[in-house]
Design a protein around this motif. Structure first.
Motif, PDB file in Angstrom:
ATOM      1  N   ALA B 197       3.016   5.095  -9.524  1.00 38.02           N
ATOM      2  CA  ALA B 197       3.375   5.659  -8.223  1.00 38.02           C
ATOM      3  C   ALA B 197       4.750   6.317  -8.315  1.00 38.02           C
ATOM      4  N   ASN B 198       4.875   7.486  -7.709  1.00 42.61           N
ATOM      5  CA  ASN B 198       6.205   8.109  -7.701  1.00 42.61           C
ATOM      6  C   ASN B 198       7.011   7.564  -6.525  1.00 42.61           C
ATOM      7  N   ALA B 199       8.274   8.030  -6.387  1.00 40.50           N
ATOM      8  CA  ALA B 199       9.182   7.448  -5.392  1.00 40.50           C
ATOM      9  C   ALA B 199       8.601   7.555  -3.986  1.00 40.50           C
ATOM     10  N   TRP B 200       8.011   8.714  -3.664  1.00 43.83           N
ATOM     11  CA  TRP B 200       7.453   8.914  -2.335  1.00 43.83           C
ATOM     12  C   TRP B 200       6.286   7.974  -2.084  1.00 43.83           C
ATOM     13  N   GLN B 201       5.427   7.843  -3.099  1.00 43.00           N
ATOM     14  CA  GLN B 201       4.270   6.946  -2.933  1.00 43.00           C
ATOM     15  C   GLN B 201       4.708   5.496  -2.797  1.00 43.00           C
ATOM     16  N   ARG B 202       5.759   5.136  -3.557  1.00 35.98           N
ATOM     17  CA  ARG B 202       6.260   3.759  -3.435  1.00 35.98           C
ATOM     18  C   ARG B 202       6.776   3.505  -2.023  1.00 35.98           C
ATOM     19  N   LEU B 203       7.511   4.490  -1.499  1.00 36.94           N
ATOM     20  CA  LEU B 203       8.058   4.332  -0.145  1.00 36.94           C
ATOM     21  C   LEU B 203       6.930   4.252   0.877  1.00 36.94           C
ATOM     22  N   ARG B 204       5.981   5.175   0.732  1.00 36.75           N
ATOM     23  CA  ARG B 204       4.923   5.318   1.715  1.00 36.75           C
ATOM     24  C   ARG B 204       3.971   4.119   1.699  1.00 36.75           C
ATOM     25  N   ASN B 205       3.598   3.685   0.490  1.00 39.79           N
ATOM     26  CA  ASN B 205       2.528   2.690   0.395  1.00 39.79           C
ATOM     27  C   ASN B 205       3.001   1.264   0.148  1.00 39.79           C
ATOM     28  N   VAL B 206       4.234   1.097  -0.291  1.00 40.56           N
ATOM     29  CA  VAL B 206       4.696  -0.265  -0.551  1.00 40.56           C
ATOM     30  C   VAL B 206       5.834  -0.653   0.394  1.00 40.56           C
ATOM     31  N   THR B 207       6.901   0.139   0.368  1.00 41.74           N
ATOM     32  CA  THR B 207       8.082  -0.259   1.141  1.00 41.74           C
ATOM     33  C   THR B 207       7.806  -0.267   2.639  1.00 41.74           C
ATOM     34  N   LEU B 208       7.276   0.835   3.149  1.00 33.83           N
ATOM     35  CA  LEU B 208       7.106   0.927   4.603  1.00 33.83           C
ATOM     36  C   LEU B 208       6.202  -0.175   5.160  1.00 33.83           C
ATOM     37  N   PRO B 209       5.030  -0.430   4.583  1.00 28.23           N
ATOM     38  CA  PRO B 209       4.207  -1.516   5.136  1.00 28.23           C
ATOM     39  C   PRO B 209       4.922  -2.863   5.115  1.00 28.23           C
ATOM     40  N   LEU B 210       5.724  -3.086   4.092  1.00 30.08           N
ATOM     41  CA  LEU B 210       6.431  -4.361   4.032  1.00 30.08           C
ATOM     42  C   LEU B 210       7.619  -4.403   4.996  1.00 30.08           C
ATOM     43  N   MET B 211       7.990  -3.237   5.496  1.00 33.27           N
ATOM     44  CA  MET B 211       9.142  -3.177   6.403  1.00 33.27           C
ATOM     45  C   MET B 211       8.740  -3.307   7.864  1.00 33.27           C
ATOM     46  N   VAL B 212       7.454  -3.435   8.139  1.00 31.28           N
ATOM     47  CA  VAL B 212       7.007  -3.458   9.538  1.00 31.28           C
ATOM     48  C   VAL B 212       7.736  -4.522  10.373  1.00 31.28           C
ATOM     49  N   PRO B 213       7.943  -5.739   9.833  1.00 33.58           N
ATOM     50  CA  PRO B 213       8.665  -6.719  10.660  1.00 33.58           C
ATOM     51  C   PRO B 213      10.030  -6.202  11.117  1.00 33.58           C
ATOM     52  N   SER B 214      10.729  -5.482  10.237  1.00 36.12           N
ATOM     53  CA  SER B 214      12.022  -4.923  10.645  1.00 36.12           C
ATOM     54  C   SER B 214      11.834  -3.911  11.756  1.00 36.12           C
ATOM     55  N   PHE B 215      10.793  -3.082  11.603  1.00 40.87           N
ATOM     56  CA  PHE B 215      10.567  -2.060  12.629  1.00 40.87           C
ATOM     57  C   PHE B 215      10.215  -2.691  13.974  1.00 40.87           C
ATOM     58  N   VAL B 216       9.476  -3.795  13.937  1.00 39.26           N
ATOM     59  CA  VAL B 216       9.155  -4.470  15.205  1.00 39.26           C
ATOM     60  C   VAL B 216      10.446  -4.809  15.940  1.00 39.26           C
ATOM     61  N   VAL B 217      11.411  -5.347  15.189  1.00 38.39           N
ATOM     62  CA  VAL B 217      12.672  -5.749  15.805  1.00 38.39           C
ATOM     63  C   VAL B 217      13.465  -4.531  16.270  1.00 38.39           C
ATOM     64  N   THR B 218      13.608  -3.535  15.381  1.00 38.23           N
ATOM     65  CA  THR B 218      14.485  -2.417  15.749  1.00 38.23           C
ATOM     66  C   THR B 218      13.895  -1.593  16.885  1.00 38.23           C
ATOM     67  N   VAL B 219      12.579  -1.363  16.833  1.00 39.08           N
ATOM     68  CA  VAL B 219      11.984  -0.570  17.913  1.00 39.08           C
ATOM     69  C   VAL B 219      12.112  -1.327  19.236  1.00 39.08           C
ATOM     70  N   PHE B 220      11.905  -2.644  19.175  1.00 43.63           N
ATOM     71  CA  PHE B 220      12.061  -3.436  20.396  1.00 43.63           C
ATOM     72  C   PHE B 220      13.479  -3.300  20.949  1.00 43.63           C
ATOM     73  N   LEU B 221      14.462  -3.488  20.075  1.00 40.50           N
ATOM     74  CA  LEU B 221      15.860  -3.439  20.526  1.00 40.50           C
ATOM     75  C   LEU B 221      16.214  -2.061  21.074  1.00 40.50           C
ATOM     76  N   THR B 222      15.807  -1.013  20.353  1.00 43.52           N
ATOM     77  CA  THR B 222      16.184   0.320  20.822  1.00 43.52           C
ATOM     78  C   THR B 222      15.464   0.670  22.124  1.00 43.52           C
ATOM     79  N   LEU B 223      14.204   0.267  22.225  1.00 43.45           N
ATOM     80  CA  LEU B 223      13.457   0.510  23.472  1.00 43.45           C
ATOM     81  C   LEU B 223      14.164  -0.125  24.655  1.00 43.45           C
ATOM     82  N   LYS B 224      14.448  -1.411  24.481  1.00 41.17           N
ATOM     83  CA  LYS B 224      15.056  -2.163  25.582  1.00 41.17           C
ATOM     84  C   LYS B 224      16.417  -1.587  25.938  1.00 41.17           C
ATOM     85  N   ASN B 225      17.231  -1.336  24.903  1.00 37.60           N
ATOM     86  CA  ASN B 225      18.573  -0.794  25.165  1.00 37.60           C
ATOM     87  C   ASN B 225      18.501   0.556  25.864  1.00 37.60           C
ATOM     88  N   ALA B 226      17.548   1.385  25.436  1.00 36.39           N
ATOM     89  CA  ALA B 226      17.480   2.731  26.007  1.00 36.39           C
ATOM     90  C   ALA B 226      17.033   2.673  27.461  1.00 36.39           C
TER      91      ALA B 226
END
Lengths: 435, 294
Positions: B197-226
């Protein structure tokens, strides 16, 4: 487990609700009982101050007053500068009875119309004409401060442009004001005016001035409410906006190309430093101006037309802006103590000193020998003495409504996004909803 | 077997540990909330006057208040703009400061710093920048769109608030993303590299799916704050020019405390609460479903 927790929470909320209701009741009943305000024979009163900038002086005044009246205990509370929640509301909601509260003069006919006791029998009424009347026509407001507004000018800049001493009352027509702007421009100041457009300034102050065309401004308010006053065809109402057009024009105004924006600080800096010469504001502007330099300042009346004999062109709007009102719900002993405090401000040497020298407030009372050092305050005091004042027109309207509901339309007019006829309609329609 | 006694004991245990928190939570949140609900059913202009029961009249007035819905719509636009930009920018920043650039700890700290400044002060600082600094730069360099203060134009003033909010929050979200990025298991990354896998594929298919818990938190915080934005709004534009940047919280405050219509203001606050609770609830529910295990 979850269930017990939930039950517990529900129970907690139920308790809290009943507790809230209970505390309110006890709060109001306590104020009615005679021993509520007394502690070991002393009468204790609560007095509130809405001018956060004189909080320390207010406390000191309470101390000096207590020293002179050992049987009275005064709790002096001040509103924090910029706090939007009303201090009187806050204290009352927490179950306290405020004995005497400072408020805006329009409050005793609007929000707090049933709050105050009749003060028309007090001795100090003989020494002032500024006692504020409630809806029934009785004096209920002690005039604590006199303030005024007009065109604030930087003396050295204007005198450099006109050559020699400048009499602000010589500017008594709009054309003379325009000529003054041209002279200032010719003396090398690119923009003579720094016109700041805060909502309270353009609405509550500037846009209520037309009410002064009647001897008693409230008669015009009544006509507006009845829908019988036509603004668009009223020459005085139009005259003030003609003058506003001049003040905000790109030719003279520092912010003319985009007249709206947060220019309050910048405008005062500019006039304070002498980069501009004139802005529209009241005597309180000195706090923002003086930080810059030792320059001196004064007031030019706001001209409404080109008739030099029109009194509106020769006088400055000034009047009581903060009044002290004594609470009906306080006990008679507490009310008497508060009345004593008022007399102390008017007649005691220390009280007079507190009001004018310490708090730098223009006194509404003829017998006060002290003079404020602040040049804008002094200009107002001189105008009061010379009889060159018009009523402080915003005292006749609901200032909150003007600042929130009407100010956006007035600002749109300044930004040329709304025509004057539309603005007239908005104001007329607003008054029709006020019964 | 659970006896009556042990059940009581465990309740006692639970109260011992959670009781103090519950009490303070109730004092600071639950009780005011319940009292607020009660106030919406009353007609009160000031605590001086006796409280009168008025039924659901306040809610009706609040529903008919066009200014409320206008400010709500403006807030929704603000939410969309800030949530998108803050999360994208925060993620990019996090990616950069974990990629091993020199002085990356210094960058992490400095990017996080704006979040330590209170919103009010931040607003006043940026007010100075928008009113004085940028126009004088524009004047000197002849840049037309900087020459006039931004806060006097309704569209530019809106974007001024967006910019300041992004500047304030992007660094905070970056820290959350950094924590998420560091926790992406090395072995998975290595395995994907070996699989070609190249860098883009690693980001797209490995890193991002594993980062979902972080996104749950950040999107929640930014939504609420906004949705709840008030301080920056207040200190930067105060709702101006001509009321065009009045966000919904500011509208509620003006109704309740400045126009002295507590009941209607409180009813609008409750409506805002319901809207925000539903939206953030849905967001958390659906994005939780996207979480995967490594």
């Amino acid at each position: 487990m979850k269930k017990t927790l939930a039950l517990f929470l529900v129970f907690l909320m139920a308790v809290s609700l009943t507790a809230c209701g209970g505390s309110n009741e006890s709060g109001s009943s306590a104020s009615g009982s005679p021993e509520a305000g007394s502690k070991d024979g002393k009468v204790s009163i609560i007095i509130t101050n809405g001018k956060g900038e004189i909080a320390t002086q207010w406390e000191q005044a309470a101390k000096d007053f207590m020293a002179a009246n050992p049987d009275i205990e005064v709790e002096a509370i001040s509103q924090a500068v910029g706090d939007t929640v009303n201090l009187l509301d806050k204290l009352t909601a927490s179950g306290k009875t405020v004995t005497m509260a400072m408020m805006a003069p329009d409050s005793i006919v609007n929000k707090y119309k049933d709050f105050g006791v009749d003060l028309s029998g007090e001795k100090w009424n003989a020494d002032t004409v500024y006692g504020v009347k409630d809806a029934s026509g009785k004096v209920a407001g002690f005039p604590f401060s006199i303030e005024g507004f007009g065109l604030v000018y930087n003396k050295s800049v204007v005198e450099k442009a006109t050559g020699g001493t400048f009499d602000p009352y010589s500017i008594n027509t709009r054309d003379k004001l325009k000529a003054l702007f041209d002279k200032i421009q010719a003396s090398g100041v690119k923009y003579p005016v720094a016109y700041q457009t805060e909502n309270w300034s353009v609405a509550n102050h500037y846009s209520t001035q037309f009410l002064n065309q009647a001897e008693d401004p409230s008669t015009i308010v009544e006509q507006l409410k009845a829908g019988t006053f036509d603004l668009a065809s009223n020459p005085v109402w139009n005259g003030y906006y003609d003058t506003m057009d001049l003040l905000a024009s790109p030719q003279y105004n520092k912010y003319g190309e985009r007249p709206l924006g947060k220019y309050y600080d910048d405008a005062h800096l500019s006039v304070g430093k002498g980069e501009s010469a004139i802005l529209f504001n009241g005597n309180w502007a000195f706090d923002s101006l003086k930080a810059v330099s030792g320059e001196s300042f004064g007031f030019i009346p706001v001209p409404v037309d080109n008739n030099p004999d029109n009194p509106l062109n020769n006088k400055i709007a000034a009047g009581p802006t903060n009044i002290l009102v004594i609470n009906k719900a306080a006990t008679p002993a507490e009310q008497d103590a508060a009345k004593k405090f008022l007399n102390w401000i008017v007649y005691d040497q220390k009280g007079q000193d507190f009001l004018v020298n310490q708090a730098q407030i223009v006194s509404a009372f003829k017998n006060n020998p002290n003079k404020v050092t602040n040049p804008l305050g002094a200009a107002i005091a001189e105008a009061v003495q010379a009889g060159k004042t018009l009523p402080f027109s915003s005292n006749y309207v609901k200032v909150e409504d003007w600042g929130n509901i009407l100010a956006p339309d007035i600002q749109k007019y300044i930004a040329k996004k709304e025509s004057r006829t539309d603005l007239a309609k908005v104001i007329e329609n607003y008054f029709k909803t006020q019964k | 077997m659970i006896t009556e006694k042990s059940r009581l004991k465990s309740l006692g245990n639970q109260l011992f540990f959670t009781g103090p928190t519950i009490i303070f939570f109730a004092l600071a949140v639950l009780i005011p909330f319940a009292y607020g609900l009660y106030l919406t059913l009353t007609d009160m202009t000031s605590p001086i006057n006796p409280i009168k029961f008025s039924g659901f009249g306040n809610y009706k007035t609040a529903f008919m208040d066009t200014a409320f819905w206008e400010s709500m719509w403006l807030t929704v636009e603000f939410v969309v703009a800030t949530v998108l930009i803050i999360n994208i920018l925060g993620f990019i920043l996090a990616f950069l400061v974990t990629s091993g650039v020199r002085m990356q700890n210094f960058f992490r700290t400095s990017l996080f710093t704006p979040n330590l400044i209170g919103g009010l002060i931040l607003g006043y600082i940026w007010q100075f920048i928008f009113v004085q600094t940028l126009p004088s730069i524009g004047d000197k360099l002849g840049i037309e769109w900087l020459r006039l203060g931004w806060l006097g134009d309704e569209h530019l003033a809106f974007w001024a608030i967006v910019i300041v909010t992004i500047w304030q929050s992007a660094g905070y979200m970056m820290i959350i993303f950094v924590a998420g990025l560091i926790n992406v298991p090395k072995d998975v990354m290595e395995a994907s590299t070996i699989d070609g896998a190249n860098a883009w594929q690693r980001l797209r298919n490995v890193t991002l799916p594993l980062m979902v818990p972080s996104f749950v938190v950040t999107v929640f915080l930014t939504l609420k704050n906004a949705f709840m934005v008030y301080d920056v709004n207040y200190s930067l534009t105060a709702g101006g020019p001509y009321g065009s940047t009045t966000m919904v919280s500011m509208h509620v405050v003006q109704k309740a405390f400045s126009e002295n219509i507590y009941g209607v203001g409180q009813a609008e606050a409750i409506m805002l609460f319901v809207i925000v609770a539903v939206i953030t609830g849905l967001q958390v529910y659906f994005s939780k479903k996207m979480e995967v295990a490594a």
